[in-house]
Design an enzyme around this catalytic site. Structure first.
Site, PDB file in Angstrom:
ATOM      1  N   ASP A 102       0.806  -1.213  -0.018  1.00  0.00           N
ATOM      2  CA  ASP A 102       0.211  -0.082  -0.087  1.00  0.00           C
ATOM      3  C   ASP A 102       1.046   1.126  -0.157  1.00  0.00           C
ATOM      4  O   ASP A 102       1.259   1.814  -1.056  1.00  0.00           O
ATOM      5  CB  ASP A 102      -0.844  -0.099   1.362  1.00  0.00           C
ATOM      6  CG  ASP A 102      -1.953   0.792   1.320  1.00  0.00           C
ATOM      7  OD1 ASP A 102      -2.315   1.621   0.370  1.00  0.00           O
ATOM      8  OD2 ASP A 102      -2.498   1.345   2.415  1.00  0.00           O
ATOM      9  N   ARG A 164     -10.654 -13.191   5.805  1.00  0.00           N
ATOM     10  CA  ARG A 164      -9.263 -13.975   5.162  1.00  0.00           C
ATOM     11  C   ARG A 164      -9.527 -15.026   4.491  1.00  0.00           C
ATOM     12  O   ARG A 164      -8.909 -15.404   3.626  1.00  0.00           O
ATOM     13  CB  ARG A 164      -8.284 -14.209   6.436  1.00  0.00           C
ATOM     14  CG  ARG A 164      -7.895 -12.997   6.988  1.00  0.00           C
ATOM     15  CD  ARG A 164      -6.793 -13.446   7.955  1.00  0.00           C
ATOM     16  NE  ARG A 164      -6.374 -12.571   8.918  1.00  0.00           N
ATOM     17  CZ  ARG A 164      -5.555 -11.328   9.031  1.00  0.00           C
ATOM     18  NH1 ARG A 164      -5.013 -10.994   7.651  1.00  0.00           N
ATOM     19  NH2 ARG A 164      -5.272 -10.680  10.012  1.00  0.00           N
TER      20      ARG A 164
HETATM   21  P1  IMP Z   1       1.732  -0.355   3.780  1.00  0.00           P
HETATM   22  O1  IMP Z   1       2.920  -0.285   4.846  1.00  0.00           O
HETATM   23  O2  IMP Z   1       0.935   1.164   3.840  1.00  0.00           O
HETATM   24  O3  IMP Z   1       2.311  -0.711   2.559  1.00  0.00           O
HETATM   25  O4  IMP Z   1       0.538  -1.490   4.410  1.00  0.00           O
HETATM   26  C1  IMP Z   1       0.696  -2.677   4.177  1.00  0.00           C
HETATM   27  C2  IMP Z   1      -0.227  -3.226   5.020  1.00  0.00           C
HETATM   28  O5  IMP Z   1      -1.531  -2.678   5.236  1.00  0.00           O
HETATM   29  C3  IMP Z   1      -0.564  -4.605   4.415  1.00  0.00           C
HETATM   30  O6  IMP Z   1       0.179  -5.716   4.774  1.00  0.00           O
HETATM   31  C4  IMP Z   1      -1.901  -5.034   4.917  1.00  0.00           C
HETATM   32  O7  IMP Z   1      -1.722  -5.600   6.227  1.00  0.00           O
HETATM   33  C5  IMP Z   1      -2.374  -3.537   5.094  1.00  0.00           C
HETATM   34  N1  IMP Z   1      -3.522  -3.122   3.964  1.00  0.00           N
HETATM   35  C6  IMP Z   1      -3.267  -2.185   3.042  1.00  0.00           C
HETATM   36  N2  IMP Z   1      -4.381  -1.987   2.124  1.00  0.00           N
HETATM   37  C7  IMP Z   1      -5.018  -2.995   2.794  1.00  0.00           C
HETATM   38  C8  IMP Z   1      -6.421  -3.518   1.896  1.00  0.00           C
HETATM   39  O8  IMP Z   1      -6.937  -2.799   0.934  1.00  0.00           O
HETATM   40  N3  IMP Z   1      -6.916  -4.447   2.560  1.00  0.00           N
HETATM   41  C9  IMP Z   1      -6.537  -5.249   3.766  1.00  0.00           C
HETATM   42  N4  IMP Z   1      -5.456  -4.710   4.227  1.00  0.00           N
HETATM   43  C10 IMP Z   1      -4.687  -3.731   3.647  1.00  0.00           C
END
Ligand code: IMP
Ligand code: MG
Length: 178
Positions: A102, A164
């Site tokens: 993300d 999940r």
């Molecule tokens: P980042 O550090 O912002 O890249 O976040 C990554 C983490 O956020 C992932 O491992 C997910 O656990 C959670 N996450 C981000 N977007 C989503 C989504 O659309 N659905 C479910 N979990 C998400």
């Protein structure tokens, strides 16, 4: 806020096909290497289970648990290892498997952490990429699908711990308040 499952974004058949392709690519690239496949708990568990069976090469598996401070749908960038690997990765070919990239903060933190343990190689395989939300550049070596900026659940991905076990990926929608 109330939520409900919205439309299916990626069907079970599409996932199966793409995971088979990713498994073949991994098998080819890691032939003879006996990689250590590291799943990021808990979201990557379902994807990892299918990916290693599609790869059909000798692998070992381990898991690492992280929590990013913030709400369940937003990442703050402050990441903590809640459950560490059970084996040394020194001199191992490590393939990190994550459910979704993300902002990129969680995976970059993990990568930096694992790199200090001197793996022989360290690559990243992600099922989903929400590139629009990226705050930090992330190099993804194997990618399942690029998706638009929606909160998604299923095939390992959760909201509040639920969803999940769906076989497909669906958009989570916010119910308009009555
Ligand atoms: P980042 O550090 O912002 O890249 O976040 C990554 C983490 O956020 C992932 O491992 C997910 O656990 C959670 N996450 C981000 N977007 C989503 C989504 O659309 N659905 C479910 N979990 C998400
Ligand atoms: Mg996650």
């Amino acid at each position: 806020m109330d939520h409900r499952l919205g439309r299916v974004l990626i069907s079970q058949a599409e996932i199966t096909e793409r995971v088979r392709e990713l498994g073949s690519a991994v098998a080819q690239d890691y032939a003879g290497c006996e990689p250590l496949v590291v799943g990021v708990l808990k979201g990557a568990v379902v994807f990892l289970a299918d990916l290693i069976r599609a790869a059909e090469i000798p692998v070992t598996v381990d898991f690492i648990g992280v929590s990013s401070y913030g709400t369940s749908s937003r990442s703050s960038g402050v990441v903590k290892i809640t459950s560490d690997l059970s084996v040394s990765i020194e001199d191992r070919h490590v393939l990190l498997v994550e459910d979704i990239i993300d902002t990129g903060r969680t995976i970059n933190y993990l990568r930096r952490n694992l790199q200090t343990r001197h793996p022989r190689s360290l690559k990243l395989c992600a099922l989903l990429d929400k590139a629009e939300r990226r705050a930090e550049e992330v190099a993804i070596d194997y990618l399942g699908f690029s998706i638009p900026n929606h909160f998604v659940v299923g095939y390992g991905l959760d909201f509040g711990g639920l969803y999940r076990n769906l076989g497909y990926i669906a958009v989570l929608e916010t119910e308009p308040s009555a």
